[in-house]
Design a protein around this motif. Structure first.
Motif, short mmCIF file in Angstrom:
data_model
loop_
_atom_site.label_atom_id
_atom_site.label_comp_id
_atom_site.label_asym_id
_atom_site.label_seq_id
_atom_site.Cartn_x
_atom_site.Cartn_y
_atom_site.Cartn_z
N VAL A 135 -39.02 49.14 2.32
CA VAL A 135 -39.96 49.68 1.32
C VAL A 135 -39.32 49.70 -0.07
CG1 VAL A 135 -41.13 51.79 0.60
CG2 VAL A 135 -41.38 50.96 2.95
N LYS A 136 -38.07 50.13 -0.12
CA LYS A 136 -37.39 50.17 -1.43
C LYS A 136 -37.29 48.76 -2.01
CE LYS A 136 -34.34 54.18 -0.92
NZ LYS A 136 -32.96 54.57 -0.62
N THR A 137 -37.00 47.80 -1.14
CA THR A 137 -36.85 46.42 -1.61
C THR A 137 -38.17 45.87 -2.15
OG1 THR A 137 -35.14 46.06 0.02
CG2 THR A 137 -36.17 44.11 -0.89
N ILE A 138 -39.26 46.12 -1.40
CA ILE A 138 -40.56 45.60 -1.85
C ILE A 138 -40.95 46.25 -3.18
CG2 ILE A 138 -43.02 45.36 -1.27
CD1 ILE A 138 -41.04 43.64 0.47
N ALA A 139 -40.65 47.53 -3.30
CA ALA A 139 -40.95 48.22 -4.57
C ALA A 139 -40.17 47.58 -5.72
CB ALA A 139 -40.60 49.70 -4.46
N LYS A 140 -38.93 47.21 -5.44
CA LYS A 140 -38.10 46.57 -6.47
C LYS A 140 -38.67 45.20 -6.86
CE LYS A 140 -33.16 45.90 -7.34
NZ LYS A 140 -32.76 44.64 -7.69
N VAL A 141 -39.14 44.49 -5.84
CA VAL A 141 -39.74 43.17 -6.11
C VAL A 141 -40.96 43.34 -7.00
CG1 VAL A 141 -40.94 41.19 -5.08
CG2 VAL A 141 -38.86 42.08 -4.00
N LEU A 142 -41.80 44.37 -6.71
CA LEU A 142 -42.99 44.61 -7.53
C LEU A 142 -42.58 45.01 -8.95
CD1 LEU A 142 -45.28 46.57 -5.04
CD2 LEU A 142 -45.82 44.39 -6.11
N GLU A 143 -41.57 45.87 -9.01
CA GLU A 143 -41.13 46.40 -10.30
C GLU A 143 -40.53 45.32 -11.20
OE1 GLU A 143 -41.17 49.38 -12.69
OE2 GLU A 143 -41.14 50.17 -10.64
N GLU A 144 -39.66 44.51 -10.60
CA GLU A 144 -38.86 43.61 -11.43
C GLU A 144 -39.18 42.13 -11.24
OE1 GLU A 144 -34.79 44.42 -10.47
OE2 GLU A 144 -35.04 46.58 -10.68
N GLY A 145 -40.05 41.83 -10.28
CA GLY A 145 -40.28 40.43 -9.93
C GLY A 145 -40.97 39.65 -11.05
N THR A 146 -40.57 38.41 -11.18
CA THR A 146 -41.22 37.52 -12.15
C THR A 146 -41.79 36.32 -11.38
OG1 THR A 146 -39.17 36.34 -12.52
CG2 THR A 146 -39.65 38.16 -14.02
N ALA A 147 -42.57 35.54 -12.09
CA ALA A 147 -43.22 34.39 -11.45
C ALA A 147 -42.19 33.38 -10.97
CB ALA A 147 -44.17 33.74 -12.43
N PRO A 148 -42.49 32.66 -9.92
CA PRO A 148 -41.55 31.63 -9.48
C PRO A 148 -41.45 30.50 -10.50
CG PRO A 148 -43.54 31.65 -8.11
CD PRO A 148 -43.66 32.79 -9.06
N PRO A 149 -40.35 29.75 -10.47
CA PRO A 149 -40.19 28.66 -11.45
C PRO A 149 -41.23 27.57 -11.23
CG PRO A 149 -38.46 28.59 -9.77
CD PRO A 149 -39.21 29.85 -9.56
N LYS A 150 -41.66 26.95 -12.32
CA LYS A 150 -42.67 25.89 -12.20
C LYS A 150 -42.05 24.55 -11.82
CE LYS A 150 -46.15 28.00 -15.06
NZ LYS A 150 -46.52 28.37 -16.39
#
Lengths: 445, 483
Positions: free
Chosen positions: B216-231
């Protein structure tokens, strides 16, 4: 097994549970004889037969609920004893409600039982052969599929005055026709009566789609208007109906969370849980708590009007049960999409640049709360230009959001089809559906 | 019970069957559920009965009943035989079965604590602990769904060649689903399934509380800090969870010989593989994929299949070549081979069909750190949510969940929703490096009509593929309010 015997069995379990001090108890018995012929490469691979009785028991002790099932008739009382002993250790469910007080008056659903369906078990091979022949005559080289038929009895006895029973029959066929290994089409037919069952029609549709799927071409992924075959509409809109159950919304695991009363689709979208549809698989006159069934309008002209409830979720939403119990979770029975104004040719003519998807499978969610999903196009998939089918295409999947899909439904056909097969667990009455700007993807390497 | 099975088989042979088998199977399971902290219900199910499968010269009939009397057994044998004869009308060639040894054995998976005998109170207590720990972390979890299922499968198999095999296998499984919400950033869904054959001690070993909290902590971090994948195309490291689902879907299923022959064509589908593809290259020489029912404690564990054949590891892909199909007795005979014990039935009233058990990619020689060092610019996808594949098992898509940028051999910030969509050959031919350590994950594999869900493990090591394009999730819809 006779209805009287099954009722006696139910009453025995109820009496036992009450003697052990439960607050209320419900016993649901399903007893049936069914046959299934499976076929592949135009040959029957196996014929299967089941003669089974399943007894489900739900007891409530205060705010605790325990549910058990057994196939062993001799162990009904022992099963009750075990449930009661488990209840001592169970925890209280604050949402739990007592069973509804009966008796209730039930109006039978029309055309639920047809003796001719049962008699057809002696000619199951002929029915299969008729479907295969129709597919071969329309362009298939080989066919796979299944034909199921049977009869069943449902008996519900509760400690709150319900003693209900219902006998039903059902028959269904799925034909998947192949013209060479990569080109395929699927047709289905299903009903509760033999006169509505049409294996040739299923074979004919499967054969034609397989034949027309030859010479597959590649197409760029992106946004296209999509014509959904009734098979596809049944799968995708079945997920929509599934998202409208009281428990999934209450537990906030539905894309309809906090959307009751809101506009979720275009004005032409009216979706009904049609428990009372005549001659329809899944239809029934009482639910698992004994509540008489009704047809519930879930989405009316694009507005999410009602969720599907049992008594527990109804109480949580301060409303009445819709007759969709499920002892723990309410569940859809029959998906019905009200028809539109277009005949099928007109609906295709609406498309300037689009895709007709004859079937799909493997719908999975990236995020069920937001309704983000993808599903794989299966069997014939065709590129449409200026209202005409041009050629078959390969390797596409829909990757989109259910909420966008509902908001982009642009046309529905006048005619509804009764469809139900392996991939779509909710029996459905659905039209051809035109959806604008659906997002299609394909493999990148 | 053995008497009844012998009676069933002898009835079938007397009627004229050329082969018959009877299986008694008891499937006991109990479950507890805690959804958003509410104990929605506890319960159990018990399914016990006998089925018979009867082969005539050109037909197969199957029948099942839960009434275990001689009359009822005779009735199902008669039905199965009658229907086998009926099916002959639409079948031209004789059906042959491979010759196999008729074993008379008994095996029991011994456990310290029988999981179905652990009180539901204790099981609910376990779920309560998980839920409590989740609520203590500072992450919004609008939906938390926890289900603990323990089961016991007891079988006796008998056939007209004299086999009599008794087995008893307990299992434990946990299903968990969380919706994580980070205000202003959106939501994400995470599914976890853990499962093993074994006792309650297996569950205790999993340390579920720690694992759920970390997820859960990890998924929250992904939501918080995640950016779009490289094109642009990048190198991608796929974690064992992704590798597991990929090998299950694109190697295991298409290797099922009944699919290859078209038997499952209308439902689970056919296969890109053809019978003449044994020995053909499908991937790089780093790719070896094994399906092994005999792994101790595995969720898909068995030692004899539901046709009485002794189980062994199956090398489906070996060094990048298609090496072996998954086979039962009927389909192996068509290739003049022996069955490799892939026949499984989920309950007494289901026919045995060709199935996987525990499918995984064999380990290579790199540690994860060494693999990372191979990547200048890339993405590491550790877990997934959405996945699907076409029914010939060629076009597939996986929706990454926990994922990170890799720069110069180091893991950087999270990437949100990187999707990877490829063909089977496209993926296996790009496998450039394979990690040293294999991890397994539990899954329920679906196939057959009626549907049969059977427990399996899926797994593998980390895998590196080079220079591939990722895609993105469909954009979220902004909602129109009424009026």
């Amino acid at each position: 097994m006779s209805v009287d015997y099954l009722k006696e069995l139910g009453n025995k379990a109820v009496k036992k549970a009450l003697s052990l001090g439960v607050n209320d108890v419900a016993v649901m018995i399903h007893s049936g004889r069914r046959y299934m012929a499976r076929f592949a490469n135009n040959q029957i691979t196996i014929i299967k037969h089941w003669n089974e009785t399943n007894i489900g028991i739900r007891i409530r002790v205060g705010k605790k609920i325990v549910v058990g099932s057994t196939l062993n008739i001799a162990e009904v009382e022992k099963t009750v004893e075990r449930l009661v002993s488990i209840a001592k250790y169970a925890r209280e469910n604050p949402l739990l409600t007592p069973l509804p007080e009966g008796p209730f008056k039930y109006t039978p659903v029309e055309k639920l039982y047809d003796k001719k369906v049962v008699e057809a078990s002696d000619k199951i091979d002929e029915l299969v052969e008729r479907a295969i022949s129709a597919a071969l005559e329309n362009g298939a080289e080989r066919c796979a599929g299944q034909l199921s038929l049977g009869e069943g009895t449902r008996v519900l006895v509760t400690s709150t005055g319900v003693e209900a029973s219902e006998q039903s029959t059902g028959i269904s066929i799925t034909v998947r026709a192949f013209a060479d290994s990569e080109y395929s089409g699927t047709g289905v037919s299903c009903s509760r009566t033999l006169s509505s069952f049409n294996p040739e029609k299923a074979g004919e549709k499967a054969g034609k789609i397989a034949r027309d799927s030859k010479n597959l071409r590649d197409i760029e992924p992106g946004k296209y208007d999509a014509v959904l075959d009734p098979l596809v509409a049944a799968d995708l809109l079945g997920h929509v109906l599934g998202a409208a159950t009281g428990l999934s919304v209450l537990m906030k695991s539905s894309f309809f969370t906090d959307k009751l009363g809101q506009k979720v689709g275009t004005d032409i979208v009216t979706i009904v849980d049609a428990s009372r549809e005549p001659d329809t698989l899944g239809a029934r006159s009482f639910d698992d708590e004994g509540i008489p069934t009704q047809n519930t309008v879930v989405i009316e002209k694009g507005v999410l009007k009602s969720l599907l409830h049992n008594t527990m979720t109804a109480k949580a939403f301060k409303t009445n049960s819709t007759g969709n119990a499920g002892w723990i979770a309410p569940a859809p029975t029959v998906l019905k999409v009200l028809p539109g104004d277009f005949n099928e040719e007109e609906l295709f003519r609406e498309v300037k640049k689009g895709i007709y998807i004859s079937n799909n499978w493997y719908t999975r969610f990236q995020n069920i709360r937001e309704g983000i999903f993808s599903t794989v196009c299966r069997d014939g998939v065709f590129y449409i230009e200026d209202g005409e089918i041009k050629y078959a295409v390969k390797g596409l999947r829909i990757a989109d959001s259910f909420l966008r899909l509902l908001n982009n439904i642009a046309a529905l056909s006048k005619k509804l089809y009764h469809v139900h097969w392996w991939e779509t667990p909710i029996p459905s009455w659905v039209p051809y559906v035109l959806v604008k700007e659906v997002n299609f993807t394909k493999t990148l390497f | 019970m053995e008497d009844l099975l012998e009676y069933a088989v002898s009835c079938a042979i007397e009627k004229g069957a050329k082969y018959a088998e009877a299986r008694y199977q008891v499937s006991l399971s109990d479950h507890v559920s805690l959804v958003n902290g509410v104990p929605l219900g506890v319960g159990f199910s018990s399914a016990a009965g006998i089925s018979v499968r009867v082969f005539t010269e050109r037909g197969v009939g199957f029948a099942a009943t839960n009434e275990m009397t001689r009359e009822s057994i005779r009735e199902i044998v008669e039905e199965a035989y009658k229907k086998a004869k009926v099916s002959e009308k639409l079948r031209k060639k004789p059906i042959n079965l491979t010759e196999e040894e008729a074993y008379r054995v008994s095996y029991i998976l011994h456990v310290k604590e029988n999981p179905v005998e652990i009180s539901l109170e204790e099981k609910l207590g376990e779920l309560g602990e998980i839920d409590k720990s989740l609520l203590e972390i500072k992450v919004q979890l609008p939906s938390r769904s926890l289900h603990l299922i323990t089961s016991l499968s007891e079988k006796i198999f008998h056939n007209s060649e004299g086999a009599m095999i008794y087995s008893k296998i307990p299992r434990v499984a946990l299903f968990a689903m969380f919706i994580v919400n980070v205000p202003g950033k959106g939501t994400a869904m995470r599914w976890i399934q853990l499962g093993e054959s074994g006792g309650w001690e297996n569950y205790k070993r999993w340390d579920v509380v720690k694992r759920a909290v970390e997820e859960v902590k990890t998924i929250a971090k992904v939501l918080e800090e995640g950016t779009a994948p490289p094109k642009e195309p990048v190198d991608v490291i796929l974690g064992p969870e992704l590798v597991g689902i990929i090998v299950h879907e694109s190697c295991g299923h298409p290797s099922e010989l009944d699919r290859i022959w078209g038997r499952e064509g209308a439902e689970a589908g056919e296969s890109y593989m053809k019978i003449d593809m044994l020995g053909k290259r499908i991937g790089s020489d780093k790719v070896t994929i094994i399906d092994d029912p005999t792994i101790p404690n595995s969720y898909g564990f068995y030692l004899f299949d539901d046709e009485g054949v002794k189980a062994r590891p199956r090398y489906l892909f070996k060094d990048g070549l298609i090496n072996e199909f998954l086979m039962n007795r009927e389909f192996a005979a068509l290739l003049n081979k022996k069955s490799n014990a892939a026949a499984r039935a989920s309950r007494f009233d289901r026919e045995p069909i060709v199935r996987m058990a525990n499918t995984y990619m064999a380990p290579g020689d790199l540690t994860f750190e060494e693999m990372l060092r191979e990547v200048k610019k890339g993405v590491y996808i550790k877990s997934f949510a959405e996945w699907n594949i076409c029914d010939r098992r060629w076009y597939q898509r996986y929706g990454g969940l926990e994922a990170y940028y890799i720069e110069n051999g180091e893991i950087k910030h999270p990437v949100r929703n990187p999707f990877i969509e490829f063909t089977t050959e496209g993926f296996y031919s790009k496998v450039e490096a394979v990690g040293k350590e294999v991890e397994f994950f539990a899954a329920t594999c679906g196939k057959g009509n009626p549907m049969q869900g059977v427990p399996v493990w899926i797994g593998g090591p980390h895998v590196l593929i080079r220079n591939v394009k990722l895609s993105v999730a469909p954009p979220k819809i902004s909602f129109t309010r009424p009026g």
